[in-house]
Design a protein around this motif. Structure first.
Motif, PDB file in Angstrom:
ATOM      1  N   ASP A  67       0.838  -1.206   0.000  1.00  0.00           N
ATOM      2  CA  ASP A  67       0.000   0.000   0.000  1.00  0.00           C
ATOM      3  C   ASP A  67       0.870   1.251   0.000  1.00  0.00           C
ATOM      4  OD1 ASP A  67      -2.017  -1.760   0.102  1.00  0.00           O
ATOM      5  OD2 ASP A  67      -2.707  -1.288   2.123  1.00  0.00           O
ATOM      6  N   ARG A  68       1.950   1.166   0.735  1.00  0.00           N
ATOM      7  CA  ARG A  68       2.894   2.293   0.820  1.00  0.00           C
ATOM      8  C   ARG A  68       3.437   2.665  -0.560  1.00  0.00           C
ATOM      9  NH1 ARG A  68       7.182   3.078   5.054  1.00  0.00           N
ATOM     10  NH2 ARG A  68       8.392   4.723   4.156  1.00  0.00           N
ATOM     11  N   LEU A  69       3.890   1.636  -1.277  1.00  0.00           N
ATOM     12  CA  LEU A  69       4.456   1.888  -2.613  1.00  0.00           C
ATOM     13  C   LEU A  69       3.385   2.391  -3.580  1.00  0.00           C
ATOM     14  CD1 LEU A  69       7.393   1.314  -3.834  1.00  0.00           C
ATOM     15  CD2 LEU A  69       7.051   0.527  -1.521  1.00  0.00           C
ATOM     16  N   ILE A  70       2.202   1.788  -3.501  1.00  0.00           N
ATOM     17  CA  ILE A  70       1.120   2.192  -4.411  1.00  0.00           C
ATOM     18  C   ILE A  70       0.715   3.641  -4.148  1.00  0.00           C
ATOM     19  CG2 ILE A  70      -1.324   1.802  -4.953  1.00  0.00           C
ATOM     20  CD1 ILE A  70      -0.762  -1.209  -4.637  1.00  0.00           C
ATOM     21  N   LEU A  71       0.607   3.981  -2.879  1.00  0.00           N
ATOM     22  CA  LEU A  71       0.235   5.354  -2.527  1.00  0.00           C
ATOM     23  C   LEU A  71       1.291   6.354  -3.016  1.00  0.00           C
ATOM     24  CD1 LEU A  71      -2.005   6.713  -0.441  1.00  0.00           C
ATOM     25  CD2 LEU A  71       0.099   7.268   0.732  1.00  0.00           C
ATOM     26  N   ALA A  72       2.542   5.994  -2.821  1.00  0.00           N
ATOM     27  CA  ALA A  72       3.623   6.893  -3.260  1.00  0.00           C
ATOM     28  C   ALA A  72       3.590   7.081  -4.775  1.00  0.00           C
ATOM     29  CB  ALA A  72       4.969   6.340  -2.816  1.00  0.00           C
ATOM     30  N   LEU A 129       1.386  10.477  -4.611  1.00  0.00           N
ATOM     31  CA  LEU A 129       2.505  11.412  -4.448  1.00  0.00           C
ATOM     32  C   LEU A 129       3.250  11.700  -5.753  1.00  0.00           C
ATOM     33  CD1 LEU A 129       3.818  10.010  -1.049  1.00  0.00           C
ATOM     34  CD2 LEU A 129       2.306  11.952  -1.416  1.00  0.00           C
ATOM     35  N   GLU A 130       3.374  10.690  -6.594  1.00  0.00           N
ATOM     36  CA  GLU A 130       4.077  10.925  -7.869  1.00  0.00           C
ATOM     37  C   GLU A 130       3.114  11.241  -9.001  1.00  0.00           C
ATOM     38  OE1 GLU A 130       6.924   7.872  -8.902  1.00  0.00           O
ATOM     39  OE2 GLU A 130       7.808   7.939  -6.905  1.00  0.00           O
ATOM     40  N   GLY A 131       1.831  11.010  -8.760  1.00  0.00           N
ATOM     41  CA  GLY A 131       0.816  11.329  -9.763  1.00  0.00           C
ATOM     42  C   GLY A 131       0.789  10.359 -10.945  1.00  0.00           C
ATOM     43  N   ARG A 132       1.307   9.149 -10.751  1.00  0.00           N
ATOM     44  CA  ARG A 132       1.261   8.164 -11.848  1.00  0.00           C
ATOM     45  C   ARG A 132      -0.131   7.540 -11.905  1.00  0.00           C
ATOM     46  NH1 ARG A 132       6.575   6.254 -13.369  1.00  0.00           N
ATOM     47  NH2 ARG A 132       8.152   6.981 -11.913  1.00  0.00           N
ATOM     48  N   SER A 133      -0.468   6.988 -13.049  1.00  0.00           N
ATOM     49  CA  SER A 133      -1.762   6.322 -13.177  1.00  0.00           C
ATOM     50  C   SER A 133      -1.684   4.964 -12.475  1.00  0.00           C
ATOM     51  CB  SER A 133      -2.102   6.113 -14.653  1.00  0.00           C
ATOM     52  OG  SER A 133      -1.212   5.159 -15.208  1.00  0.00           O
ATOM     53  N   THR A 134      -2.858   4.428 -12.166  1.00  0.00           N
ATOM     54  CA  THR A 134      -2.868   3.109 -11.516  1.00  0.00           C
ATOM     55  C   THR A 134      -2.290   2.056 -12.469  1.00  0.00           C
ATOM     56  OG1 THR A 134      -5.190   3.011 -12.140  1.00  0.00           O
ATOM     57  CG2 THR A 134      -4.722   3.408  -9.826  1.00  0.00           C
ATOM     58  N   ARG A 135      -2.474   2.261 -13.762  1.00  0.00           N
ATOM     59  CA  ARG A 135      -1.928   1.328 -14.759  1.00  0.00           C
ATOM     60  C   ARG A 135      -0.394   1.311 -14.675  1.00  0.00           C
ATOM     61  NH1 ARG A 135      -3.032  -2.817 -17.537  1.00  0.00           N
ATOM     62  NH2 ARG A 135      -4.998  -2.013 -18.302  1.00  0.00           N
ATOM     63  N   GLU A 136       0.193   2.519 -14.602  1.00  0.00           N
ATOM     64  CA  GLU A 136       1.655   2.626 -14.498  1.00  0.00           C
ATOM     65  C   GLU A 136       2.161   1.971 -13.213  1.00  0.00           C
ATOM     66  OE1 GLU A 136       3.926   6.441 -15.874  1.00  0.00           O
ATOM     67  OE2 GLU A 136       1.909   7.025 -15.268  1.00  0.00           O
ATOM     68  N   LEU A 165       1.846  -5.872 -10.450  1.00  0.00           N
ATOM     69  CA  LEU A 165       0.582  -6.303  -9.845  1.00  0.00           C
ATOM     70  C   LEU A 165      -0.554  -6.088 -10.840  1.00  0.00           C
ATOM     71  CD1 LEU A 165       0.991  -4.559  -6.366  1.00  0.00           C
ATOM     72  CD2 LEU A 165       1.338  -6.970  -6.850  1.00  0.00           C
ATOM     73  N   SER A 166      -1.713  -6.692 -10.541  1.00  0.00           N
ATOM     74  CA  SER A 166      -2.844  -6.504 -11.443  1.00  0.00           C
ATOM     75  C   SER A 166      -3.431  -5.105 -11.253  1.00  0.00           C
ATOM     76  CB  SER A 166      -3.905  -7.566 -11.186  1.00  0.00           C
ATOM     77  OG  SER A 166      -4.603  -7.252 -10.007  1.00  0.00           O
ATOM     78  N   LEU A 167      -4.076  -4.622 -12.300  1.00  0.00           N
ATOM     79  CA  LEU A 167      -4.656  -3.277 -12.250  1.00  0.00           C
ATOM     80  C   LEU A 167      -5.736  -3.182 -11.162  1.00  0.00           C
ATOM     81  CD1 LEU A 167      -4.818  -0.457 -13.522  1.00  0.00           C
ATOM     82  CD2 LEU A 167      -6.411  -1.371 -15.191  1.00  0.00           C
ATOM     83  N   VAL A 168      -6.552  -4.222 -11.072  1.00  0.00           N
ATOM     84  CA  VAL A 168      -7.641  -4.222 -10.080  1.00  0.00           C
ATOM     85  C   VAL A 168      -7.057  -4.157  -8.676  1.00  0.00           C
ATOM     86  CG1 VAL A 168      -9.586  -5.559  -9.176  1.00  0.00           C
ATOM     87  CG2 VAL A 168      -9.143  -5.517 -11.637  1.00  0.00           C
ATOM     88  N   ASN A 169      -6.059  -4.960  -8.438  1.00  0.00           N
ATOM     89  CA  ASN A 169      -5.400  -4.988  -7.134  1.00  0.00           C
ATOM     90  C   ASN A 169      -4.881  -3.594  -6.767  1.00  0.00           C
ATOM     91  OD1 ASN A 169      -4.012  -5.717  -4.851  1.00  0.00           O
ATOM     92  ND2 ASN A 169      -2.704  -7.224  -5.825  1.00  0.00           N
ATOM     93  N   VAL A 170      -4.229  -2.953  -7.719  1.00  0.00           N
ATOM     94  CA  VAL A 170      -3.666  -1.620  -7.463  1.00  0.00           C
ATOM     95  C   VAL A 170      -4.772  -0.598  -7.217  1.00  0.00           C
ATOM     96  CG1 VAL A 170      -2.360   0.278  -8.521  1.00  0.00           C
ATOM     97  CG2 VAL A 170      -1.494  -2.046  -8.656  1.00  0.00           C
ATOM     98  N   LYS A 171      -5.852  -0.686  -8.002  1.00  0.00           N
ATOM     99  CA  LYS A 171      -6.957   0.274  -7.825  1.00  0.00           C
ATOM    100  C   LYS A 171      -7.552   0.157  -6.420  1.00  0.00           C
ATOM    101  CE  LYS A 171      -8.593   1.232 -12.462  1.00  0.00           C
ATOM    102  NZ  LYS A 171      -9.568   0.959 -13.494  1.00  0.00           N
ATOM    103  N   VAL A 172      -7.812  -1.079  -6.014  1.00  0.00           N
ATOM    104  CA  VAL A 172      -8.427  -1.308  -4.702  1.00  0.00           C
ATOM    105  C   VAL A 172      -7.492  -0.834  -3.593  1.00  0.00           C
ATOM    106  CG1 VAL A 172      -9.185  -3.117  -3.092  1.00  0.00           C
ATOM    107  CG2 VAL A 172      -9.848  -3.226  -5.499  1.00  0.00           C
ATOM    108  N   ARG A 173      -6.225  -1.208  -3.717  1.00  0.00           N
ATOM    109  CA  ARG A 173      -5.260  -0.847  -2.678  1.00  0.00           C
ATOM    110  C   ARG A 173      -5.025   0.668  -2.627  1.00  0.00           C
ATOM    111  NH1 ARG A 173      -1.595  -4.392  -0.387  1.00  0.00           N
ATOM    112  NH2 ARG A 173      -1.967  -6.594  -0.771  1.00  0.00           N
TER     113      ARG A 173
END
Lengths: 106, 202
Positions: free
Chosen positions: B147-152, B156-163, B170-178
């Motif tokens: 979660d820490r890495l995804i949030l950053a 914080l970096e403004g990247r898309s969830t896809r990026e 990780l999967s896109l769904v997993n990243v979106k939820v997290r």
């Protein structure tokens, strides 16, 4: 107001995140990494595609073949005695069968 | 950078290393170490950055045969760097070398100001920046490593969830939820801490 607070908070956190300076990596660091790379190449034998995924395949295959060969050798070594014992048991059973049938019928 | 490396493309350097010329890897190292350090410096404590960067390049060397020439070497190295940082935090959490659960004095100061609605208005000053960083580090330390890495990466970096999904593998769904969950948790943590400090100051 709540969402405005959240936006402000995020903006400050983002600023703090962006302000974080990069650590400078000097020549000594590069020399250390290259030494690690040379050691890695020596240990693993480069090029070695997908070493992290397939690295154990060869050692495990060799070990598996070795175990199979050893098992076969043991089986061949003890086979005569097994064969004798099995044959003896079968003969005993066959010999005993008519008698059992006879006694069973009587 | 040596004269030999200067003119060589990334693809040529990769081919040389794969061909058995390990010294050509120095060219890759020199060309990309600053970018890798920028990434790793954002995710790891300063003291851990040199080792994090080294881990990135050693992993890159091991997996170089898996590098596809269609993508940029910089992007490929960025993904390795982010994953190395992810592993660093997972290892730290596993070995329970967790950072302090409570907020530092600097962080408390920044949040107390925030609670009093004066907050961060002077964030151009070095002290405020330090305080803001203390709050950020404390808040990130409360999150699970992934979660820490995804949030950053996203907030914080403004990247898309896809990026972020690509970088972390990780999967896109997993990243979106997290990302949603981590963002909510971050705000809850900060609001709760602000409230606590407001009450204490009252």
């Amino acid at each position: 107001m709540k969402s405005q607070d959240a936006q402000q908070r995020e903006s400050r956190l983002r600023q703090a995140y962006e302000d974080q300076p990069s650590v400078a990596l000097d020549e000594a660091w590069q020399a250390k990494v290259m030494a690690a790379i040379r050691q890695e190449a020596k240990d693993l034998g480069h090029p070695r595609p997908h070493a992290e995924n397939g690295g154990l395949f060869l050692p495990l295959s060799v070990a598996g073949c070795g175990l199979a060969a050893a098992g076969l050798a043991v089986l061949l070594a003890v086979w005569p005695s097994i064969e004798g014992a099995v044959a003896g048991m079968v003969l005993e059973e066959l010999a005993g069968l008519p008698m059992t049938l006879l006694f069973g019928l009587s | 950078m040596t004269t030999r490396d200067e003119g060589a493309t990334d693809a040529a350097l990769v081919a040389a290393v794969l061909g058995g010329d390990h010294e050509a890897f120095a060219g890759i190292l020199r060309r990309h170490s600053a970018a890798v350090s920028r990434i790793v410096s954002r995710h790891l404590p300063a003291a851990a950055v040199p080792d994090g960067c080294q881990e990135t390049f050693v992993r890159a060397f091991r997996g170089l045969a898996g590098f596809r020439q269609q993508e940029s070497l910089g992007h490929w190295l960025a993904a390795i760097a982010v994953r190395a940082c992810h592993d660093y935090w997972r290892e730290r959490y596993r070995s329970r070398e967790l950072p302090a659960g409570s907020l530092s004095d600097e962080g408390e100061g920044a949040l107390a100001e925030s609670a009093a609605q004066v907050a961060w208005q002077h964030h151009e000053s070095a002290r405020s920046r330090r305080e803001a960083r203390a709050v950020l580090d404390w808040a990130l330390d409360q999150l699970a490593p992934t979660d820490r890495l995804i949030l950053a990466l996203t907030v914080l970096e403004g990247r898309s969830t896809r990026e972020a999904a690509d970088l972390l593998g990780l999967s896109l769904v997993n990243v979106k939820v997290r990302a949603l969950r981590a963002r909510r948790r971050l705000h809850q943590l900060l609001a709760k801490e602000e409230e606590r400090l407001r009450r204490r100051g009252a």
